[in-house]
Design an enzyme around this catalytic site. Structure first.
Site, PDB file in Angstrom:
ATOM      1  CG  ASN A   9     -35.082  77.957  41.302  1.00 35.43           C
ATOM      2  OD1 ASN A   9     -36.298  78.053  41.174  1.00 35.43           O
ATOM      3  ND2 ASN A   9     -34.268  78.988  41.090  1.00 35.43           N
ATOM      4  NE  ARG A  88     -36.378  81.902  43.359  1.00 31.20           N
ATOM      5  CZ  ARG A  88     -36.934  82.152  42.172  1.00 31.20           C
ATOM      6  NH1 ARG A  88     -37.118  81.178  41.296  1.00 31.20           N
ATOM      7  NH2 ARG A  88     -37.298  83.383  41.865  1.00 31.20           N
ATOM      8  CG  HIS A 176     -35.750  88.774  41.529  1.00 28.93           C
ATOM      9  ND1 HIS A 176     -36.190  89.735  40.655  1.00 28.93           N
ATOM     10  CD2 HIS A 176     -35.941  87.585  40.906  1.00 28.93           C
ATOM     11  CE1 HIS A 176     -36.628  89.178  39.544  1.00 28.93           C
ATOM     12  NE2 HIS A 176     -36.487  87.857  39.667  1.00 28.93           N
ATOM     13  NE  ARG A 236     -42.271  87.004  34.894  1.00 27.40           N
ATOM     14  CZ  ARG A 236     -41.495  86.768  35.946  1.00 27.40           C
ATOM     15  NH1 ARG A 236     -41.726  87.389  37.084  1.00 27.40           N
ATOM     16  NH2 ARG A 236     -40.484  85.925  35.855  1.00 27.40           N
ATOM     17  CD  GLU A 354     -31.744  83.477  42.625  1.00 27.10           C
ATOM     18  OE1 GLU A 354     -32.805  84.100  42.711  1.00 27.10           O
ATOM     19  OE2 GLU A 354     -31.410  82.810  41.614  1.00 27.10           O
TER      20      GLU A 354
END
Length: 369
Positions: A9, A88, A176, A236, A354
């Site tokens: 990742n 990813r 996600h 963000r 993940e």
């Protein structure tokens, strides 16, 4: 010889990694390199329960970071053979709705998606480029954060724009997805009633979004064309009036790059608090701006959760995951307090995984006849 899968990742300044035994997906090695470009350090959990932490040279880039991971694997492996390096990739666009083996043509098509995820996609692809040079005969496999949302109805995925712009890929994709896929699998296995029902899943961390999931399938989500939309996040902004961006550009004289930096790196909890994006620090602070930032986050999360409930026609449960979702109980409670008007629903906290989702996909691809 032990066949393994290396799952990566790759971020702008970090590289998370896990090594799985391909046969049964046992985790053999895991760790993270942080501070790439500034103060790089490697931390890892080694075979046998040992841990290591090592400073890396200051000039370590993504190539050198992956080389450090490969060297670590070589030093501590028990005759491991890497079958695949699994990556990813944040944005798969409309084309990539399933994990794929990376070829030069796939790389070119993924590079074309960089404008849709300018702060994520280049680093994801840098990890693929580095592994192609360092991982020998291992296949590179890409798994996409957008793929879980690929089946959305046009009512959900469309913007109210002219058809010529919508035809150029300006639409809602969602992100996600690897995390939401894991949660769907856990619900199917351990909470089948909820899996069959209508749940809002909150992946709440430095990046944050909600997913409306019905029958284990994504119906709607809060992020859209980019990973900037929806909930306020660590740094963000989340949703913002497009007119505000036009105002910043035309009337305040801020350049496009400056606006991008502001919306992606200086907003969210950091911008609201004027302090930090770290929720643990904000919870511990007595500063009224810290409290305001957390209240704002909880309010927006609750408002968007109600939107997700509308998309499903009701709600049977809320699932929290991600760093904030799993560990910040006061934030969870503040969100739930604002949702009591929806009536009774189940609440669960489920850690996401993940990397295991990615390893599962890679194993399936490698074993295809």
């Amino acid at each position: 010889m032990i066949d393994t899968l290396l799952v990566l990742n790759t971020g702008s300044s970090s590289l998370k990694f896990q090594v799985f035994r391909e046969e049964n997906l046992e985790v053999l090695l895991r760790g993270k390199i942080t501070g790439i470009g500034t103060d790089p350090r490697l931390r890892a959990d080694l075979p046998g329960g040992k841990k290591t932490e090592t400073a890396l040279p200051d000039d370590t880039d993504h190539d050198a970071a992956l080389r450090a991971v490969v060297d670590l694997m070589s030093a501590h492996s028990e005759n491991w053979h890497t079958l695949a390096v699994v990556h990813r990739v944040v944005h798969g666009g409309q084309e990539f709705t399933e994990p794929v083996v990376v070829t030069p043509d796939v790389m070119r098509r993924l590079e074309a998606l960089i404008p849709l995820a300018p702060l994520h996609q280049p680093h994801n692809l840098a990890g693929i480029a580095a592994s192609a040079k360092l991982a020998g005969d291992a296949q590179d496999i890409a798994c996409f954060d957008t793929a879980f949302h690929a089946g959305h109805d046009d009512l959900i995925s469309s913007f109210a724009l002219p058809s010529d712009l919508r035809g150029k890929g300006i639409r809602r994709y969602g992100f996600h997805g690897l995390s939401y896929e894991w949660i769907s699998g856990v619900l199917a296995e351990k909470h089948p009633d909820l899996h069959r029902g209508r749940v809002v899943v909150g992946h709440l961390g430095n990046g944050a979004s909600l997913c409306a999931m019905k029958g284990g399938v994504s119906i709607d989500t809060t992020m859209s064309m980019t990973a900037l939309d929806g909930l306020p996040m660590g740094t963000r902004s989340g949703s913002i009036d497009p007119g505000a961006v036009i105002y910043m550009l035309h009337d305040l004289g801020l350049g496009a790059e400056n606006i991008q930096e502001t919306l992606y790196e200086q907003s969210g909890l950091k911008g609201l608090s004027g302090m930090t994006s770290d929720v643990e620090q904000l919870l511990a602070s007595n500063d009224e701006n810290a409290a305001f930032a957390l209240d704002y986050f909880a309010l927006k999360a609750a408002q968007f959760a109600a939107v997700m409930a509308v998309s499903m026609g009701g709600i049977d449960g809320i699932i929290f995951t991600g760093g904030i979702g799993e560990h910040a109980a006061p934030v969870r409670q503040a969100i739930l307090d604002r949702l009591r008007f929806l009536g009774d629903f189940k609440v669960l906290v489920i850690p996401t995984n993940e990397e295991r989702v990615m390893a599962t996909h890679a194993k399936r691809i490698l074993r295809k006849p």
